[in-house]
Write a protein that holds these residues in place. Structure first.
Motif, PDB file in Angstrom:
ATOM      1  N   LYS A   1       0.821  -1.205   0.000  1.00  0.00           N
ATOM      2  CA  LYS A   1       0.000   0.000   0.000  1.00  0.00           C
ATOM      3  C   LYS A   1       0.861   1.264   0.000  1.00  0.00           C
ATOM      4  O   LYS A   1       0.382   2.339  -0.369  1.00  0.00           O
ATOM      5  CB  LYS A   1      -0.923   0.009   1.228  1.00  0.00           C
TER       6      LYS A   1
ATOM      7  N   HIS B   1      -2.832  -2.152  -5.147  1.00  0.00           N
ATOM      8  CA  HIS B   1      -3.307  -1.757  -3.817  1.00  0.00           C
ATOM      9  C   HIS B   1      -2.595  -0.510  -3.288  1.00  0.00           C
ATOM     10  O   HIS B   1      -2.924  -0.038  -2.192  1.00  0.00           O
ATOM     11  CB  HIS B   1      -3.114  -2.910  -2.827  1.00  0.00           C
TER      12      HIS B   1
ATOM     13  N   GLU C   1      -1.545   2.955  -2.130  1.00  0.00           N
ATOM     14  CA  GLU C   1      -2.217   4.197  -1.755  1.00  0.00           C
ATOM     15  C   GLU C   1      -1.219   5.358  -1.710  1.00  0.00           C
ATOM     16  O   GLU C   1      -1.616   6.516  -1.816  1.00  0.00           O
ATOM     17  CB  GLU C   1      -2.889   4.040  -0.388  1.00  0.00           C
TER      18      GLU C   1
ATOM     19  N   ASN D   1      -6.209   3.284  -6.399  1.00  0.00           N
ATOM     20  CA  ASN D   1      -6.364   3.502  -4.953  1.00  0.00           C
ATOM     21  C   ASN D   1      -5.418   4.564  -4.405  1.00  0.00           C
ATOM     22  O   ASN D   1      -5.430   4.839  -3.200  1.00  0.00           O
ATOM     23  CB  ASN D   1      -6.131   2.186  -4.200  1.00  0.00           C
TER      24      ASN D   1
END
Length: 454
Positions: free
Chosen positions: A139, A162, A164, A186
């Motif tokens: 992430k 995934h 971020e 994301n």
């Protein structure tokens, strides 16, 4: 018989207990990944976190291609990769979710090409190992400030869906920013700042709106000259809170402009772009959430167009209009400032004269260097600005004596009056109350006389 029956019963209970314990052990073994095909999962005795063995091996492969001055990866030992410096895992699944390999350059806060060529602490070359794509649950990925020596931006990063947080800033990548980055739907934070202008570029920005929740975007020094629709693309991302497009060679945007859509924008930097028009400045008057506006080296905007924008930005805390050849009175420029909470103001290297409005009482940083200010009376006009910590008036045409009101600047830490025409050392007596002063520069004046005892 009764005794025999009782013993048989006790034996049966004991056997039953052993069977239950065996079942319990099997269940624990299953949960720990032993004996049921999940040999990838490793639990370290005495430590609550865990680590996937395949991901641990991927991390070691990544490490093998990264420059290491000796202690950068000193914690990368043992089975528990979740405890390694720069690595974090999901506490439930054990998958690696964070990889921070930012190179912490100690000589400067940032570095440039000159540092890399001539500084003794020049960092070694790194490579992005293909095993990075094995960390499918990432992430947070930070590869910033490394020396990837002109390698292309790794397209495989686009497979880490995934993500971020992605920071590739000043990592010495070269070439096209892959439009496949639009697959990273994301992302909240994307920093692609180039280490030098015109090495990174885009063909267009059509992939950017596919990241619908983006809050932070930095493409400073990335060549955006081909992205002719940049203004419309950026305006379509209503979630943006921070936008840095410094020295991005932004193409000219013709009027009429679209309705303002950046309702969450708090920081906007367009410095170093000469195509910032008066129409765009008027358009910015709708950015009522804006706190920091950085428009240094943006050609020659008119005071009138700047006034319109400043009059509506009631939450402004920082403003940079340096190196813009602005002509006129400082009061004329700032009298329309509706924010009384302005803390940082940089008007350096323009052609401004006159005084600063005393209403800006929250100012902590003020840079008026390189203008056409001719008298130290300006310090009297600043008398109400008792929160000032940084004041730069170098390279003006200032002459005369510092007024007693300068003693009001009790918070002042930095004062630069160099390159003016101050003629008397009585100036030092006027500075006696500035007990917090850490930097004082009086070079290149016309000062003569004895140093006063006060």
């Amino acid at each position: 018989m009764a005794a025999a029956g009782s013993g048989s019963f006790q034996y049966g209970r004991l056997a039953s207990k052993r069977l239950m314990m065996l079942v319990a052990l099997l269940l624990v073994s299953c949960c720990l990944g032993h004996g049921f095909g999940d040999e990838d999962h490793v639990e370290v005795e005495g430590i609550g976190s865990s680590c996937m063995e395949s991901e641990r091996r991927a991390l070691l492969a990544i490490k093998s291609d990264m420059y290491d001055p000796g202690d950068r990866f000193s914690s990368w030992t043992g089975k528990d990769c979740c405890g390694w410096r720069g690595v974090a895992c999901d506490h439930t699944t054990g998958h690696v979710t964070k990889l921070d390999l930012r190179y912490h350059y100690t000589y400067h806060y940032t570095y440039d090409l000159w540092d890399l060529i001539y500084n003794e602490e020049r960092i070694g070359v790194s490579k992005v190992n293909p095993s990075l794509q094995e960390l499918k649950h990432l992430k947070h990925l930070d590869l910033s400030m490394n020396d990837f020596s002109g390698a292309p931006v790794p397209e495989m990063i686009a497979s880490l869906v995934h993500l971020e947080y992605l920071n590739l800033s000043k990592a010495m990548f070269d070439g096209l920013i892959p439009p496949q980055f639009g697959n990273l739907s994301n992302l909240h934070y994307l920093d692609l700042q180039a280490w030098d202008y015109d090495l990174l570029h885009v063909d267009d920005l059509d992939w950017l709106p596919r990241i619908p929740s983006l809050k932070y975007l930095d493409m400073s020094s990335v060549n955006l000259s081909r992205a002719t629709n940049w203004f419309y693309v950026i305006n379509s991302i209503s979630t943006l809170e921070v936008l840095h497009l410094k020295y991005a060679d932004l193409p000219y945007v013709s009027s009429p402009l679209p309705p303002f859509n950046l309702t969450a924008i708090a920081t906007l930097e367009l410095s170093g772009n000469s195509n910032i028009t008066s129409a765009m400045l008027r358009w910015l008057s709708n950015a009522t959430s804006l706190e920091y506006l950085l428009l240094s080296r943006c050609g020659s905007p008119t005071i009138e167009s700047v006034q319109i924008a400043l009059g509506a930005l009631s939450n402004l805390k920082g403003l940079d209009l340096s190196f813009n050849s602005l002509k006129g009175e400082i009061l004329e420029l700032l009298n329309n400032v509706s924010s009384r909470g302005l803390k940082q103001l940089d008007l350096s290297w323009n052609h401004l004269t006159g005084d600063v409005p005393g209403s800006l009482r929250d100012l902590e940083y003020l840079d008026l260097s390189g203008n056409s200010i001719v008298t130290l009376h300006i310090l009297a006009s600043l008398g109400n600005l008792t929160n000032l910590q940084h004041l730069d008036l170098q390279n003006n045409l200032i002459s005369g004596e510092i007024p007693p009101t300068v003693g009001n600047f009790v918070q002042l830490k930095y004062l630069d009056l160099s390159g003016n025409s101050i003629v008397t050392l009585h100036i030092l007596a006027s500075l006696g109350n500035l007990t917090n002063l850490q930097h004082l520069d009086l070079q290149n004046n016309l000062i003569s006389g004895e140093i006063p005892l006060t």
